[in-house]
Design an enzyme around this catalytic site. Structure first.
Site, PDB file in Angstrom:
ATOM      1  N   LYS A   1      -7.484  10.639  -2.171  1.00 13.69           N
ATOM      2  CA  LYS A   1      -6.825  11.272  -1.026  1.00 13.69           C
ATOM      3  C   LYS A   1      -7.585  12.557  -0.666  1.00 13.69           C
ATOM      4  O   LYS A   1      -7.203  13.663  -1.057  1.00 13.69           O
ATOM      5  CB  LYS A   1      -5.359  11.547  -1.372  1.00 13.69           C
ATOM      6  CG  LYS A   1      -4.474  11.726  -0.149  1.00 13.69           C
ATOM      7  CD  LYS A   1      -3.010  11.632  -0.533  1.00 13.69           C
ATOM      8  CE  LYS A   1      -2.101  12.101   0.584  1.00 13.69           C
ATOM      9  NZ  LYS A   1      -2.139  11.301   1.804  1.00 13.69           N
TER      10      LYS A   1
HETATM   11  N1  PMP Z   1      -1.815   5.110   2.727  1.00 18.22           N
HETATM   12  C1  PMP Z   1      -2.309   6.195   3.336  1.00 18.22           C
HETATM   13  C2  PMP Z   1      -3.593   6.088   4.083  1.00 18.22           C
HETATM   14  C3  PMP Z   1      -1.610   7.413   3.264  1.00 18.22           C
HETATM   15  O1  PMP Z   1      -2.095   8.501   3.868  1.00 18.22           O
HETATM   16  C4  PMP Z   1      -0.386   7.469   2.577  1.00 18.22           C
HETATM   17  C5  PMP Z   1       0.390   8.757   2.515  1.00 18.22           C
HETATM   18  N2  PMP Z   1       0.006   9.545   1.418  1.00 18.22           N
HETATM   19  C6  PMP Z   1       0.080   6.307   1.956  1.00 18.22           C
HETATM   20  C7  PMP Z   1      -0.656   5.140   2.054  1.00 18.22           C
HETATM   21  C8  PMP Z   1       1.359   6.299   1.174  1.00 18.22           C
HETATM   22  O2  PMP Z   1       1.212   7.034  -0.009  1.00 18.22           O
HETATM   23  P1  PMP Z   1       2.452   7.790  -0.677  1.00 18.22           P
HETATM   24  O3  PMP Z   1       3.540   6.817  -0.802  1.00 18.22           O
HETATM   25  O4  PMP Z   1       1.921   8.233  -1.995  1.00 18.22           O
HETATM   26  O5  PMP Z   1       2.814   8.919   0.212  1.00 18.22           O
END
Ligand code: PMP
Length: 308
Positions: free
Chosen positions: A158
């Protein structure tokens, strides 16, 4: 007017600074090259006071993302968790959205972040619905922008710079008059949304990608899978094809910001009955009960902010 509400304090490099004092210089490497990593987390009001949902999973993912870019964070896991709780408490927030961020700061214009110090900040703002007024479901479009690939920019990391991929896809979807995008991966399979993982339901079975289909390993995805397992809902993890969209009875996005949001239409094609289906609604309800501390079984996912 910004799309978020300012709060009193931002945690920055170990201090709780006044919102307007949390500034960086334009020469920051992270700004020039996107060399930062971040998280999105939420706190919720619960019977035991406000609590951050799956704080440990988010901070661990941030540490993993940081290590990928050789960002040495000058704070431990425990310090980052404590700082996250502090920033919610100090700002007297209940339902909030948190944005931890660590990036190479100012020292060099070299692509290699030569001796750039690492700045760490944690922002918390009042939580709000990501897709305002879309309880009935989203209209989404399959993007011409493909999801980034592990051979260049691993989607499970991320990192700030990686999100130009999501920005392009979301901009295209909005330009086309949709609420959000679905991105395909380099193989042409369905990957995920611009900021959320994707689930489908067919004949009572929950279908989602395995982690090698160019997705972020979402914390909400993991929570949804756990809840579904506990309910005995059959789960299949396999590559999702475009044709699966055409056969889906239900579809939803899940993520910290979007929580569980039903998808009612993909490129003009109505999904199921065009309203959130029974499995989506069931998972939404249990997820909301879990994040608000109403279910003992999931209380270990909550870190209470405590008192001063
Ligand atoms: N995919 C992407 C590209 C994202 O930006 C996010 C948000 N963080 C998610 C999936 C979902 O991740 P999470 O459930 O950890 O927020």
């Amino acid at each position: 007017m910004p799309a978020f509400t300012k709060t009193d304090r931002i945690w920055m490099n170990g201090e709780l600074l006044a919102w307007d004092d949390a500034q960086i210089h334009v020469t920051a490497h992270g700004l020039q090259y996107g060399t930062g990593v971040f998280e999105g987390m939420r706190s919720y009001d619960t019977p035991d006071g406000p609590a951050i949902f799956r704080l440990d999973a988010h901070i661990r993912r941030m540490q993993m993302s940081a290590s990928f870019y050789e960002i040495v964070m000058p704070y431990t896991f425990e310090q980052l968790c404590a700082a996250s709780l502090d920033v919610v408490r100090t700002n007297k927030l209940e339902n909030s959205y948190l944005r931890p961020l660590a990036f190479y700061d100012t020292n060099s214009f070299a692509v290699w972040p030569k001796e750039c110090p690492v700045t760490v900040t944690i922002i918390a703002v009042p939580g709000r619905q990501y897709f305002a007024g879309d309880n009935g479901g989203l209209r989404v479009s399959v993007s011409t922008v493909r999801r980034i690939d592990a051979s260049s920019l691993p989607p499970f990391v991320k990192a700030c710079g990686h999100y130009t991929n999501s920005v392009r896809a979301a901009q295209e979807a909005l330009r086309r008059g949709y609420d959000d995008a679905i991105l395909l991966n380099n193989k042409g399979n369905v990957a995920e949304g611009s900021g959320a993982n994707l689930f489908m339901v067919r004949n009572g079975t929950l279908i989602t990608n395995d982690i090698d289909e160019s997705i972020l390993e979402g914390v909400t995805r993991d929570s949804v899978l756990q809840i579904a397992r506990d309910k005995g809902i059959p789960i299949v993890m396999r590559p999702m094809k475009l044709a699966d969209i055409e056969l889906a009875d239900e579809m939803f996005f899940c993520g910290t910001a979007v929580e569980i949001t039903s998808i009612k239409e993909v490129d003009g094609r109505t999904i199921g009955g065009g309203t959130p289906g029974p499995i989506t609604r069931d998972l939404q309800q249990t997820f909301q009960d879990a994040v608000h501390g109403k279910l003992a079984q999931y209380r270990h996912w909550l870190s209470p902010i405590g008192t001063d």
